[in-house]
Design a protein around this motif. Structure first.
Motif, mmCIF file in Angstrom:
data_model
loop_
_atom_site.group_PDB
_atom_site.id
_atom_site.type_symbol
_atom_site.label_atom_id
_atom_site.label_comp_id
_atom_site.label_asym_id
_atom_site.label_seq_id
_atom_site.Cartn_x
_atom_site.Cartn_y
_atom_site.Cartn_z
ATOM 1 N N LEU A 92 -49.598 -35.366 -42.833
ATOM 2 C CA LEU A 92 -50.626 -35.902 -43.720
ATOM 3 C C LEU A 92 -51.868 -35.011 -43.753
ATOM 4 O O LEU A 92 -52.555 -34.934 -44.772
ATOM 5 N N SER A 96 -54.432 -33.932 -46.666
ATOM 6 C CA SER A 96 -55.791 -34.484 -46.633
ATOM 7 C C SER A 96 -56.873 -33.414 -46.632
ATOM 8 O O SER A 96 -57.887 -33.551 -47.322
ATOM 9 N N SER A 100 -59.423 -33.346 -49.714
ATOM 10 C CA SER A 100 -60.792 -33.860 -49.544
ATOM 11 C C SER A 100 -61.596 -33.183 -48.451
ATOM 12 O O SER A 100 -62.777 -33.487 -48.261
ATOM 13 N N PHE A 105 -60.518 -39.637 -44.514
ATOM 14 C CA PHE A 105 -59.080 -39.671 -44.253
ATOM 15 C C PHE A 105 -58.689 -38.641 -43.198
ATOM 16 O O PHE A 105 -57.926 -38.943 -42.259
ATOM 17 N N SER A 106 -59.219 -37.423 -43.324
ATOM 18 C CA SER A 106 -58.908 -36.369 -42.353
ATOM 19 C C SER A 106 -59.442 -36.730 -40.975
ATOM 20 O O SER A 106 -58.775 -36.508 -39.954
#
Length: 408
Positions: A92, A96, A100, A105-106
């Motif tokens: 993911l 991510s 962004s 999220f990261s």
């Protein structure tokens, strides 16, 4: 089944290395032919995190499972849950960071990775309980990983309260130092010593113990070398110089160990080449750290960061760590270099890394000496980065090509 799973895990980490290299190639493309299609900052963060965590960390975890953790212990659900979670979070992260950058999220993914890696680390410390030098190196490597990870939590506090101040950068360097010179160095040499033990290579126990002691004593004070840019206090230079000397002594001991081992090795040409290549890179790393304790080189390195500091980071991650991991994987028969495509891949990769280092440091020294800089520097870096990517693609893809048995 467990051996097959560990091999799949390591091949997955090798795939992440290929992707990280492609990200690096795009970064070089952005320098040679500037574009705003993809955020340079986001790409850089994705490149670095996938290289450290997806390739370096994950590959070493897979190797540790193969060498140090028995089949019975690997059946513990802690290994299954933590490794699956790490695989998913890193996958993911590929998306991510590009989408962004270092945002919610990261950060959430990194937090999950951090917590899960703690659980895995404590399990490894419990299961790797031998008293040999190889076991001690592995355990201290895990300790240093845990120490390095403290910086990731503190970094959020620094950003919120102070922004990108000197403390912010010194916290980043804290993380990198204990990850590089702690976790990666200790675990890599622990694995090498274990392989030599398994192959019944006779090495002086006294030399191995002394190597561990000098390397270990030097590790914590060597962090000072990373913060010299932010202070003019000569006491810090003295501490850094002392730590660098200890590392230099450990390097001399290491060469004595390798001299004893080399005459007994039954390795093929490629394995011996990878060993020599990675050890030369490691020696250059030690020399670079010794030079970095001197005030003159501290000031010049800062002024020429795109060349010297980036050159040092790639010297470690590519020329030393990555080449060393490929050597280990070949010795464990997890990846093979018997096929022509894999041999071509290794050749292209090693040449690409060599030319990258030559370009980075040559350009830095030319500017330092106020001489004419290399023409088309960014374009040349792009070209040699292309060699690295193509080489890695050849290495990775060759692992899935079946060797034909020719019956006469």
């Amino acid at each position: 089944m467990l051996i097959k799973r560990n091999k799949s895990l390591i091949l997955y980490s090798l795939l992440l290395f290929v992707i990280s290299a492609i990200y690096g190639l795009l970064l070089r493309w952005n320098f040679a032919f500037p574009t705003k299609i993809i955020s340079y900052k986001n790409l850089l963060q994705g490149h670095s995190h996938v290289a450290f965590l997806g390739w370096g960390y994950l590959a070493l975890i897979g190797i540790l499972l193969c060498l140090f953790i028995t089949k019975e212990k690997q059946k513990n659900n802690i290994y299954n849950i933590t490794i699956i979670t790490i695989i998913i979070t890193i996958f993911l992260m590929l998306i991510s960071f590009i989408a962004s950058g270092y945002k919610v999220f990261s950060i959430a993914l990194l937090s999950i990775f951090g917590v899960v890696s703690y659980v895995l680390s404590f399990r490894l410390l419990k299961d790797i309980s031998g008293i040999s030098t190889s076991h001690k190196l592995i355990r201290f490597g895990v300790y240093y990983y845990l120490i390095s990870s403290l910086a990731t939590w503190f970094l959020a506090f620094v950003i919120i309260t102070q922004g990108k101040t000197e403390l912010y950068y010194n916290t980043v360097y804290f993380y990198l130092h204990f990850l590089y010179n702690g976790f990666f160095v200790f675990v890599l040499f622990g694995i090498l010593f274990k392989i030599l033990e398994n192959q019944e290579i006779i090495i002086s126990e006294r030399l191995k113990k002394n190597f561990f002691i000098y390397l270990n004593v030097a590790c914590i004070p060597a962090y000072v070398l990373s913060v010299l840019w932010s202070t003019n206090n000569l006491a810090f230079n003295s501490v850094g110089f002392f730590a660098a000397i200890l590392q230099l002594i450990s390097l001399v001991i290491l060469f004595r160990i390798l001299k004893q081992a080399y005459v007994q090795l039954q390795w093929n040409y490629i394995s011996k080449l990878l060993l020599k290549y990675s050890m030369v890179a490691y020696a250059l790393k030690i020399v670079a750290q010794l030079a970095s304790s001197l005030p003159y080189f501290v000031s010049k390195s800062l002024a020429l960061k795109p060349f010297f500091i980036i050159g040092y980071l790639h010297l470690f991650t590519l020329a030393f760590m990555s080449v060393f991991i490929l050597l280990i994987l070949n010795q464990l028969k997890i990846i093979s270099f018997k096929k022509l495509s894999s041999k071509i891949g290794i050749g292209l990769f090693l040449l690409g890394v060599l030319f990258t280092e030559l370009l980075l440091f040559s350009q830095g020294f030319l500017i330092l000496l106020q001489l004419k800089a290399i023409n088309y520097y960014n374009q040349l870096l792009l070209a040699v980065s292309f060699l690295i990517v193509v080489g890695l693609i050849f290495i990775f893809s060759s692992q899935f090509i079946k060797q034909r048995n020719i019956i006469k």
